[in-house]
Design an enzyme around this catalytic site. Structure first.
Site, PDB file in Angstrom:
ATOM      1  N   THR A 186      -4.015  55.066  56.555  1.00 36.56           N
ATOM      2  CA  THR A 186      -5.078  54.625  55.660  1.00 36.56           C
ATOM      3  C   THR A 186      -6.425  55.105  56.196  1.00 36.56           C
ATOM      4  O   THR A 186      -6.621  55.163  57.405  1.00 36.56           O
ATOM      5  CB  THR A 186      -5.063  53.077  55.624  1.00 36.56           C
ATOM      6  N   ARG A 214       2.998  46.692  44.274  1.00 34.47           N
ATOM      7  CA  ARG A 214       2.362  46.008  45.411  1.00 34.47           C
ATOM      8  C   ARG A 214       0.919  46.542  45.612  1.00 34.47           C
ATOM      9  O   ARG A 214       0.680  47.732  45.607  1.00 34.47           O
ATOM     10  CB  ARG A 214       3.176  46.253  46.676  1.00 34.47           C
ATOM     11  N   THR A 237      -7.935  48.449  58.356  1.00 35.19           N
ATOM     12  CA  THR A 237      -6.611  49.069  58.260  1.00 35.19           C
ATOM     13  C   THR A 237      -5.634  48.178  59.001  1.00 35.19           C
ATOM     14  O   THR A 237      -5.968  47.625  60.053  1.00 35.19           O
ATOM     15  CB  THR A 237      -6.589  50.493  58.855  1.00 35.19           C
TER      16      THR A 237
HETATM   17  N1  ASP Z   1      -3.736  48.146  55.023  1.00 34.18           N
HETATM   18  C1  ASP Z   1      -2.874  49.083  54.356  1.00 34.18           C
HETATM   19  C2  ASP Z   1      -2.001  48.349  53.386  1.00 34.18           C
HETATM   20  O1  ASP Z   1      -1.536  47.271  53.709  1.00 34.18           O
HETATM   21  C3  ASP Z   1      -2.007  49.854  55.288  1.00 34.18           C
HETATM   22  C4  ASP Z   1      -2.694  50.517  56.461  1.00 34.18           C
HETATM   23  O2  ASP Z   1      -3.830  50.193  56.751  1.00 34.18           O
HETATM   24  O3  ASP Z   1      -2.082  51.369  57.099  1.00 34.18           O
HETATM   25  O4  ASP Z   1      -1.741  48.873  52.332  1.00 34.18           O
END
Ligand code: ASP
Length: 337
Positions: A186, A214, A237
């Site tokens: 992300t 989702r 993230t």
């Molecule tokens: N926070 C992101 C999610 O849950 C995933 C990530 O940060 O890698 O979609």
């Protein structure tokens, strides 16, 4: 613009179990180069007197267009084999915000989030409606196959076989995925422009093997993204569900504004709350004085920063945890080894 007004850009490219001894020199270099490219793009905007909002977009678009990161091109697949993307953006001066989720055809989700903020009466649009809106605004629409990458597809097959839902940089606690070096994350950015205004943005493909429909924290204002000139700009993230449940980005900014807690400590408090309910990840935080923090409670987080001198600094592992810099402190090295 006053010559001495601080400008600052801080970015992340995802947090997770990035294993140091499995990250080859080539892969590390590729990530550092990509982060640097993103930092330079955002810095060019700020140095030319552009807005923090435009700097955030410029730096995130670079990462969305690179398959190294789980955002835009390079996004992970959901359970049904589709790439469902999301993004959000917020302006600290006005607290205007925009977000999109469940999109499959918009090349740069961060631009769509910005269009929602500036061209609609709404904060969040999802799915088909968001895509129709983006097309009407003249944003680039691509065939869903644009987001296909073989690596991501292989990652999904492994996740399905193990019945696991994986954050991008995570390895399955059982058998590690074959090449942890190829995990991608992300992306997010926070910026301070020469007018003293903050902005924050976040963009992602979410989690490998997530259920269709989702939505994670990255597109939720207050969870994955928040900006308020009275406190800080924040991008997150990590394990999205826990970041939503703790209102992570707002939580961090609120501690700064209401309790006058230093930004790094506020980020750590939020991460501690997240850990207490079984989550982990990272936060980048920036205030109007140019103070910034890049905090994570995972083994790694791709991150970087650039300020007035235009020297891009990037980091991956926890040795950077101590590098919380205020505007009067020495600038970190241009490249960390
Ligand atoms: N926070 C992101 C999610 O849950 C995933 C990530 O940060 O890698 O979609």
């Amino acid at each position: 613009m006053a010559d001495n007004s601080p400008i600052r850009l801080v970015i992340h490219g995802g947090a997770g179990t990035i294993v140091r001894n499995k990250l080859t020199a080539e892969r590390e270099q590729a990530y550092r180069q990509a982060l640097t490219q993103s930092l330079i793009a955002g810095h060019a905007v700020l140095a030319a007197g552009g807005s923090s909002m435009d700097a955030v977009i410029a730096s995130i678009v670079v990462m969305e267009d690179l398959p190294l990161f789980n955002a835009g091109k390079g996004a992970v697949f959901n359970h049904t084999g589709h790439n469902e993307l999301e993004a959000s953006i917020m302006e600290g001066a006005t607290r205007m915000a925009g977000a999109v989720a469940g999109i499959t055809t918009i090349r740069n989700p961060i631009r769509a989030a910005h269009a929602v903020m500036t061209k609609s009466a709404h904060v969040m649009l999802i799915g088909q409606g968001a895509e129709t809106f983006a097309a009407e605004q003249g944003l680039e629409i691509v065939d869903p196959s644009y987001f296909y990458t073989q690596h991501r597809w292989d990652q999904l097959q492994k996740a399905i076989a193990r019945e696991s839902i994986l954050r991008d940089h995570d390895t399955d606690p059982g058998t590690p995925l074959p090449d942890v070096n190829e995990k991608r994350g992300t992306v997010g950015a926070v910026a301070l422009d020469c007018y003293g205004n903050l902005a924050a943005g976040t963009s992602t493909g979410g989690l490998t093997n997530k259920r269709y429909g989702r939505v994670g924290d990255s597109s939720i204002i207050g969870a994955g993204t928040y900006a308020d000139n009275r406190s800080a700009a924040v991008s997150a993230t990590g394990t999205g569900e826990m970041f939503i449940r703790t209102a992570a980005a707002f939580n961090t900014a609120a501690q700064v504004r209401l309790q006058h807690i230093p930004i790094a400590e506020a980020a750590d408090n939020t991460l501690t709350e997240i850990a207490a309910i079984g989550g982990d990840g990272g936060l980048i935080v920036l205030d109007t004085s140019g103070n910034y923090a890049m905090r994570f409670n995972t083994s790694g987080m791709y991150h970087g920063t650039i300020g007035n001198d235009g020297i891009a600094w990037t980091g991956i592992f926890s040795e950077t945890l101590a590098q919380i810099t205020d505007s009067s402190a020495a600038f970190p090295p241009s490249q960390q080894t």
